[in-house]
Design a protein around this motif. Structure first.
Motif, PDB file in Angstrom:
ATOM      1  N   HIS A 114      44.538  29.169  36.971  1.00 20.37           N
ATOM      2  CA  HIS A 114      44.007  29.913  35.833  1.00 20.37           C
ATOM      3  C   HIS A 114      44.097  31.409  36.129  1.00 20.37           C
ATOM      4  N   GLN A 115      43.691  32.211  35.146  1.00 18.30           N
ATOM      5  CA  GLN A 115      43.746  33.666  35.287  1.00 18.30           C
ATOM      6  C   GLN A 115      42.338  34.248  35.276  1.00 18.30           C
ATOM      7  N   SER A 116      42.146  35.305  36.044  1.00 20.16           N
ATOM      8  CA  SER A 116      40.834  35.950  36.138  1.00 20.16           C
ATOM      9  C   SER A 116      40.833  37.296  35.423  1.00 20.16           C
ATOM     10  N   ASN A 117      39.778  37.554  34.687  1.00 15.99           N
ATOM     11  CA  ASN A 117      39.556  38.849  34.036  1.00 15.99           C
ATOM     12  C   ASN A 117      38.142  39.301  34.383  1.00 15.99           C
ATOM     13  N   ILE A 118      38.019  39.882  35.568  1.00 14.92           N
ATOM     14  CA  ILE A 118      36.725  40.276  36.110  1.00 14.92           C
ATOM     15  C   ILE A 118      36.685  41.792  36.236  1.00 14.92           C
ATOM     16  N   ALA A 119      35.620  42.395  35.743  1.00  9.51           N
ATOM     17  CA  ALA A 119      35.489  43.855  35.836  1.00  9.51           C
ATOM     18  C   ALA A 119      35.524  44.286  37.296  1.00  9.51           C
ATOM     19  N   TYR A 120      36.258  45.355  37.565  1.00  6.68           N
ATOM     20  CA  TYR A 120      36.435  45.816  38.945  1.00  6.68           C
ATOM     21  C   TYR A 120      35.236  46.633  39.388  1.00  6.68           C
ATOM     22  N   ASN A 121      34.737  46.325  40.568  1.00  5.80           N
ATOM     23  CA  ASN A 121      33.587  47.020  41.137  1.00  5.80           C
ATOM     24  C   ASN A 121      34.064  47.824  42.343  1.00  5.80           C
ATOM     25  N   LYS A 122      34.261  49.111  42.155  1.00  9.88           N
ATOM     26  CA  LYS A 122      34.792  49.944  43.233  1.00  9.88           C
ATOM     27  C   LYS A 122      33.745  50.119  44.320  1.00  9.88           C
ATOM     28  N   ARG A 123      34.116  49.774  45.542  1.00  9.11           N
ATOM     29  CA  ARG A 123      33.162  49.817  46.654  1.00  9.11           C
ATOM     30  C   ARG A 123      33.616  50.826  47.704  1.00  9.11           C
ATOM     31  N   ASN A 124      33.426  52.083  47.427  1.00  6.52           N
ATOM     32  CA  ASN A 124      33.802  53.154  48.363  1.00  6.52           C
ATOM     33  C   ASN A 124      35.241  53.014  48.859  1.00  6.52           C
ATOM     34  N   GLU A 125      36.111  52.586  47.962  1.00  3.28           N
ATOM     35  CA  GLU A 125      37.514  52.388  48.320  1.00  3.28           C
ATOM     36  C   GLU A 125      38.310  53.653  48.024  1.00  3.28           C
ATOM     37  N   SER A 126      39.199  53.997  48.904  1.00  2.00           N
ATOM     38  CA  SER A 126      40.031  55.179  48.702  1.00  2.00           C
ATOM     39  C   SER A 126      41.091  54.904  47.637  1.00  2.00           C
ATOM     40  N   GLU A 127      41.502  55.937  46.939  1.00  2.00           N
ATOM     41  CA  GLU A 127      42.500  55.799  45.887  1.00  2.00           C
ATOM     42  C   GLU A 127      43.853  55.440  46.488  1.00  2.00           C
ATOM     43  N   MET A 128      44.599  54.616  45.762  1.00  2.00           N
ATOM     44  CA  MET A 128      45.932  54.218  46.206  1.00  2.00           C
ATOM     45  C   MET A 128      46.951  55.250  45.724  1.00  2.00           C
ATOM     46  N   ILE A 129      47.676  55.834  46.644  1.00  2.00           N
ATOM     47  CA  ILE A 129      48.686  56.834  46.288  1.00  2.00           C
ATOM     48  C   ILE A 129      49.841  56.145  45.569  1.00  2.00           C
ATOM     49  N   GLY A 130      50.221  56.708  44.421  1.00  2.00           N
ATOM     50  CA  GLY A 130      51.305  56.129  43.637  1.00  2.00           C
ATOM     51  C   GLY A 130      50.850  55.128  42.602  1.00  2.00           C
ATOM     52  N   TYR A 131      49.515  54.994  42.434  1.00  2.00           N
ATOM     53  CA  TYR A 131      48.961  54.051  41.464  1.00  2.00           C
ATOM     54  C   TYR A 131      47.803  54.715  40.730  1.00  2.00           C
ATOM     55  N   ASP A 132      47.553  54.271  39.497  1.00  2.00           N
ATOM     56  CA  ASP A 132      46.449  54.837  38.736  1.00  2.00           C
ATOM     57  C   ASP A 132      45.165  54.060  39.005  1.00  2.00           C
ATOM     58  N   GLU A 133      44.100  54.356  38.251  1.00  2.00           N
ATOM     59  CA  GLU A 133      42.796  53.729  38.489  1.00  2.00           C
ATOM     60  C   GLU A 133      42.799  52.229  38.211  1.00  2.00           C
ATOM     61  N   HIS A 134      43.806  51.753  37.429  1.00  2.00           N
ATOM     62  CA  HIS A 134      43.908  50.323  37.130  1.00  2.00           C
ATOM     63  C   HIS A 134      44.984  49.651  37.968  1.00  2.00           C
ATOM     64  N   LYS A 190      43.165  42.996  42.428  1.00  2.00           N
ATOM     65  CA  LYS A 190      43.675  44.176  41.742  1.00  2.00           C
ATOM     66  C   LYS A 190      44.668  43.832  40.629  1.00  2.00           C
ATOM     67  N   TYR A 191      45.427  42.766  40.839  1.00  2.00           N
ATOM     68  CA  TYR A 191      46.481  42.425  39.880  1.00  2.00           C
ATOM     69  C   TYR A 191      46.114  41.148  39.140  1.00  2.00           C
ATOM     70  N   THR A 192      45.653  41.324  37.912  1.00  2.00           N
ATOM     71  CA  THR A 192      45.206  40.208  37.089  1.00  2.00           C
ATOM     72  C   THR A 192      46.164  40.025  35.921  1.00  2.00           C
ATOM     73  N   VAL A 193      45.967  38.923  35.190  1.00  2.00           N
ATOM     74  CA  VAL A 193      46.781  38.631  34.007  1.00  2.00           C
ATOM     75  C   VAL A 193      45.868  38.498  32.802  1.00  2.00           C
ATOM     76  N   PRO A 194      46.034  39.340  31.766  1.00  2.00           N
ATOM     77  CA  PRO A 194      46.906  40.516  31.678  1.00  2.00           C
ATOM     78  C   PRO A 194      46.509  41.585  32.705  1.00  2.00           C
ATOM     79  N   ALA A 195      47.374  42.586  32.859  1.00  2.00           N
ATOM     80  CA  ALA A 195      47.140  43.625  33.860  1.00  2.00           C
ATOM     81  C   ALA A 195      45.911  44.456  33.500  1.00  2.00           C
ATOM     82  N   ARG A 196      45.182  44.883  34.505  1.00  2.00           N
ATOM     83  CA  ARG A 196      43.998  45.717  34.302  1.00  2.00           C
ATOM     84  C   ARG A 196      44.356  46.989  33.524  1.00  2.00           C
ATOM     85  N   GLY A 197      43.440  47.389  32.642  1.00  2.00           N
ATOM     86  CA  GLY A 197      43.631  48.620  31.888  1.00  2.00           C
ATOM     87  C   GLY A 197      44.479  48.469  30.647  1.00  2.00           C
ATOM     88  N   SER A 198      45.167  47.344  30.488  1.00  2.00           N
ATOM     89  CA  SER A 198      46.021  47.149  29.309  1.00  2.00           C
ATOM     90  C   SER A 198      45.172  46.732  28.105  1.00  2.00           C
TER      91      SER A 198
END
Length: 266
Positions: A114-134, A190-198
């Motif tokens: 199945h596919q998961s659509n769970i709100a992301y809970n940022k836990r003091n994680e550093s930003e990924m270079i080359g990727y947006d917030e989603h 991080k990678y859900t279906v549909p993609a986060r932020g869409s």
């Protein structure tokens, strides 16, 4: 290390980390749920109800009663395994709030295909270079790629070039990719279906309000707030009866509405 191993072995199933539930059978998960609710004393000591609700039908598909100190995330896998046991063909996506944002829950949903659509809970994680917030890839000028589609065969998300890249000189020089593909198994969180932020992800996530509506119905019309038994077993029987009566009432109402629609059409 030996002391830590002994301490870990002495913990109950729900005192351990959530990943300990992944390989446990549903029977064990059900019988070991802590059930010592103390209704009406303190908010954090009251019994807690956990529901899996059909977003379209608003039927309660799975339910669980626990003591109030149980973390919501630790109730998710028992509910999911209960759904899996019944092989419900109309269930494909599982939408949850940020309180359920734990890796083992994503893993359980993936095991169910199945596919998961769970709100992301940022836990003091550093930003990924080359990727947006989603977690969508970005071009050299940090414009986000657009979610296009999902390939279930290869479990791959497809992103297409940002609109801004059409007039960008870097794109004309071949510096930006036109298509970007990511396997969801790279990071299920991080990678859900549909993609986060869409738009598609937001549309699916909005269906989660069905749980809140059903909770409100149970409290207002089915006296869920008035359970006052001190023992967990009696409270559980009361809760199970409420769930049964709610589903039966819902089924009766749906059949009456269907009958009226048939008569009107005739």
């Amino acid at each position: 290390m030996e002391e830590q191993a002994k301490e870990l072995a002495s913990l109950s199933l729900y005192e351990k980390k959530i990943e300990a539930q992944l390989d446990e059978p549903l029977h064990n998960l059900r019988i070991e749920v802590p059930q010592a609710p103390k209704w009406g004393i303190k908010k954090n000591s009251e019994g807690k109800t956990h529901l899996a609700v059909g977003a379209s039908s608003q039927y309660i598909l799975q339910s669980l009663l626990s003591s109030g100190n149980l973390n919501d995330g630790k109730a998710a896998i028992p509910l999911l395994k209960g759904l899996e046991q019944f092989h419900l063909p109309f269930v494909s996506h599982h939408t949850m709030e940020a309180g359920y944002d734990f890796e083992p829950i994503y893993e359980q949903i993936h095991r169910m295909s199945h596919q998961s659509n769970i709100a992301y809970n940022k836990r003091n994680e550093s930003e990924m270079i080359g990727y947006d917030e989603h977690f969508a890839p970005t071009c050299f000028r940090e414009h986000s790629y657009r979610y296009d589609s999902y390939d279930p065969k290869y479990e791959t998300l497809k992103y297409t070039q940002p609109l801004e890249c059409k007039e960008c000189p870097l794109a004309n020089q071949g510096q930006c990719q036109k298509v970007y593909k990511v396997r969801i198994t790279t990071d299920l969180r991080k990678y859900t279906v549909p993609a986060r932020g869409s738009k598609a992800w937001k549309k699916v996530f909005k269906r989660r309000t069905a749980v809140e509506r059903v909770n409100a119905y149970l409290k207002e019309f089915y006296q869920l707030n008035n359970v006052r038994y001190r023992t967990g077993k009696r409270a559980k029987v009361h809760f199970d009866m409420i769930v049964l009566i709610y589903n039966a009432s819902k089924l009766a109402a749906d059949r009456i509405n269907l009958s009226l629609k048939v008569q009107q059409a005739a």
